[in-house]
Design an enzyme around this catalytic site. Sequence first.
Site, mmCIF file in Angstrom:
data_model
loop_
_atom_site.group_PDB
_atom_site.id
_atom_site.type_symbol
_atom_site.label_atom_id
_atom_site.label_comp_id
_atom_site.label_asym_id
_atom_site.label_seq_id
_atom_site.Cartn_x
_atom_site.Cartn_y
_atom_site.Cartn_z
ATOM 1 N NE ARG A 88 -3.711 -2.083 2.748
ATOM 2 C CZ ARG A 88 -3.464 -3.286 3.276
ATOM 3 N NH1 ARG A 88 -2.247 -3.610 3.665
ATOM 4 N NH2 ARG A 88 -4.449 -4.157 3.417
ATOM 5 C CG ASP A 148 -7.271 -4.015 8.643
ATOM 6 O OD1 ASP A 148 -7.423 -4.344 7.457
ATOM 7 O OD2 ASP A 148 -6.613 -3.010 8.996
ATOM 8 N NE ARG A 151 -9.921 -7.813 3.919
ATOM 9 C CZ ARG A 151 -9.371 -6.820 3.252
ATOM 10 N NH1 ARG A 151 -8.305 -6.191 3.747
ATOM 11 N NH2 ARG A 151 -9.853 -6.444 2.087
ATOM 12 C CG HIS A 175 -5.300 -0.469 6.372
ATOM 13 N ND1 HIS A 175 -6.000 -1.634 6.613
ATOM 14 C CD2 HIS A 175 -5.503 -0.191 5.051
ATOM 15 C CE1 HIS A 175 -6.581 -2.033 5.506
ATOM 16 N NE2 HIS A 175 -6.292 -1.180 4.527
HETATM 17 N N1 LIG Z 1 -8.458 1.880 3.658
HETATM 18 C C1 LIG Z 1 -8.858 0.708 3.215
HETATM 19 O O1 LIG Z 1 -9.198 -0.184 3.985
HETATM 20 C C2 LIG Z 1 -8.928 0.460 1.754
HETATM 21 C C3 LIG Z 1 -8.362 1.347 0.872
HETATM 22 N N2 LIG Z 1 -8.439 1.146 -0.475
HETATM 23 C C4 LIG Z 1 -7.867 2.176 -1.321
HETATM 24 O O2 LIG Z 1 -8.941 2.916 -1.902
HETATM 25 C C5 LIG Z 1 -8.489 3.509 -3.116
HETATM 26 C C6 LIG Z 1 -9.498 3.246 -4.221
HETATM 27 O O3 LIG Z 1 -9.521 1.890 -4.560
HETATM 28 P P1 LIG Z 1 -10.482 1.366 -5.741
HETATM 29 O O4 LIG Z 1 -11.825 1.951 -5.577
HETATM 30 O O5 LIG Z 1 -10.327 -0.089 -5.791
HETATM 31 O O6 LIG Z 1 -9.788 2.032 -7.005
HETATM 32 P P2 LIG Z 1 -10.470 2.374 -8.426
HETATM 33 O O7 LIG Z 1 -9.380 2.608 -9.390
HETATM 34 O O8 LIG Z 1 -11.513 1.357 -8.737
HETATM 35 O O9 LIG Z 1 -11.241 3.749 -8.134
HETATM 36 C C7 LIG Z 1 -10.571 4.941 -7.844
HETATM 37 C C8 LIG Z 1 -11.342 6.057 -8.513
HETATM 38 O O10 LIG Z 1 -10.759 7.310 -8.131
HETATM 39 C C9 LIG Z 1 -10.905 8.164 -9.239
HETATM 40 N N3 LIG Z 1 -10.024 9.326 -9.102
HETATM 41 C C10 LIG Z 1 -8.691 9.403 -9.286
HETATM 42 N N4 LIG Z 1 -8.256 10.662 -9.070
HETATM 43 C C11 LIG Z 1 -9.342 11.388 -8.725
HETATM 44 C C12 LIG Z 1 -9.547 12.743 -8.353
HETATM 45 N N5 LIG Z 1 -8.537 13.613 -8.302
HETATM 46 N N6 LIG Z 1 -10.799 13.142 -8.065
HETATM 47 C C13 LIG Z 1 -11.844 12.285 -8.128
HETATM 48 N N7 LIG Z 1 -11.709 10.982 -8.456
HETATM 49 C C14 LIG Z 1 -10.480 10.541 -8.751
HETATM 50 C C15 LIG Z 1 -10.575 7.292 -10.426
HETATM 51 O O11 LIG Z 1 -11.046 7.845 -11.644
HETATM 52 C C16 LIG Z 1 -11.281 5.996 -10.042
HETATM 53 O O12 LIG Z 1 -12.583 5.916 -10.585
HETATM 54 C C17 LIG Z 1 -7.091 2.930 -3.369
HETATM 55 O O13 LIG Z 1 -6.108 3.837 -2.960
HETATM 56 C C18 LIG Z 1 -7.074 1.687 -2.502
HETATM 57 O O14 LIG Z 1 -5.782 1.305 -2.141
HETATM 58 C C19 LIG Z 1 -9.056 0.061 -1.003
HETATM 59 C C20 LIG Z 1 -9.634 -0.873 -0.161
HETATM 60 C C21 LIG Z 1 -9.601 -0.767 1.273
HETATM 61 O O1 LIG Z 2 -5.095 -4.256 0.040
HETATM 62 C C1 LIG Z 2 -5.238 -3.119 -0.452
HETATM 63 O O2 LIG Z 2 -4.369 -2.532 -1.091
HETATM 64 C C2 LIG Z 2 -6.529 -2.407 -0.237
HETATM 65 C C3 LIG Z 2 -6.807 -2.380 1.191
HETATM 66 O O3 LIG Z 2 -6.343 -1.539 1.917
HETATM 67 C C4 LIG Z 2 -7.464 -3.569 1.763
HETATM 68 O O4 LIG Z 2 -8.226 -4.275 1.056
HETATM 69 O O5 LIG Z 2 -7.234 -3.827 2.944
#
Ligand SMILES: NC(=O)C1=CN([C@@H]2O[C@H](COP(=O)(O)OP(=O)(O)OC[C@H]3O[C@@H](n4cnc5c(N)ncnc54)[C@H](O)[C@@H]3O)[C@@H](O)[C@H]2O)C=CC1
Ligand SMILES: O=C([O-])CC(=O)C(=O)O
Length: 308
Positions: A88, A148, A151, A175
């Site tokens: 990450r 987490d 999970r 995380h």
């Molecule tokens: N904290 C957590 O537990 C988790 C965090 N994540 C994180 O969440 C983020 C998103 O993941 P996904 O949805 O799978 O990615 P994704 O690629 O499916 O969606 C991200 C979206 O953000 C948009 N985007 C990019 N720059 C932008 C901006 N300046 N303004 C508005 N929209 C913008 C993109 O066009 C895209 O549609 C990633 O950084 C991922 O690592 C994902 C899962 C869990």
């Molecule tokens: O694994 C990743 O990169 C996205 C995330 O944070 C999660 O699913 O826990």
Amino acid sequence: MKVTVVGAGAVGASCAEYIAIKNFASEVVLVDIKEGYAEGKAMDLMQTASLNGFDTKITGVTGDYSKTADSDICVITSGIPRKPGMTREELIGINAGIVKSVAASLIEHSPNTIIIVVSNPMDTMTYLVHKTTNLPKNRIIGMGGALDSARFKYRLAEALGAPISDVDGMVIGGHSDTGMVPLTSHATRNSVKVSEFLTEERLEQVAADTKVGGATLTKLLGTSAWYAPGAAVSGLVQAIACDQKKIYPCSTLLEGEYDLSDICIGVPVILGKDGIESIVDIPLSEAEKAHMQSSAEGVRKTNGLLEL
Ligand SMILES: NC(=O)C1=CN([C@@H]2O[C@H](COP(=O)(O)OP(=O)(O)OC[C@H]3O[C@@H](n4cnc5c(N)ncnc54)[C@H](O)[C@@H]3O)[C@@H](O)[C@H]2O)C=CC1
Ligand SMILES: O=C([O-])CC(=O)C(=O)O
């Protein structure tokens, strides 16, 4: 209750869907930078309303933050997800700039909002929002521990051969693949400590599987997960919107709690209408304390890469 979700990708759309299905918000605004994408996701989701029985109005906009004005809660999922083999932390170069500018645009139109940060590396992105905005600390929340912990419960139920509803447990710390601190000593099966049922070795395996939960899914899916992340965010949003006073582990700015300061990292908090209403100090074993400190070192290392 108006909720804005920035990023209409996998996690943002899943989050909007779960919020709508739970039917507690009047309005969800999806924002994306990709032309027409948020509008399309919003329309598709609205066409599930009569099927899923919700009244939440979902709209989508391309980069027009005036449509997000007066949001009670804003969720930031914009940014890139990792690919198999990545950490990450490697996402910081692209995501820091996105999160910083998105947070500023959101606050310009919703100065009283509560922000939930999801984009990775999440603890560092949460810290970045603290450093670059003037929102009070109770209104900046990082989502990681709720996911987490879900999970962890999944892995515990699997090891116990028990239904997930019988299992309780929490993951604190950073995380990240190495930074999570699954609190196995506190985990229970219907009030009985799980150590009554599982050997120390099996519990260590449960903790290890939990920590690489995101990486395991990324390898299987080719990108990171979205259903459980979206559901976890919707849980936080509901706790705030409905003033539930629920305990969730969230990334929050610590000022001495858990012997840590000037860092955002996952600890148990009470979530209600004011966002993080208090931090819950729970007793940790010496091993858990040491794990928490090394987790914090990892987060600080990533924070050091920010250009503040
Ligand atoms: N904290 C957590 O537990 C988790 C965090 N994540 C994180 O969440 C983020 C998103 O993941 P996904 O949805 O799978 O990615 P994704 O690629 O499916 O969606 C991200 C979206 O953000 C948009 N985007 C990019 N720059 C932008 C901006 N300046 N303004 C508005 N929209 C913008 C993109 O066009 C895209 O549609 C990633 O950084 C991922 O690592 C994902 C899962 C869990
Ligand atoms: O694994 C990743 O990169 C996205 C995330 O944070 C999660 O699913 O826990």
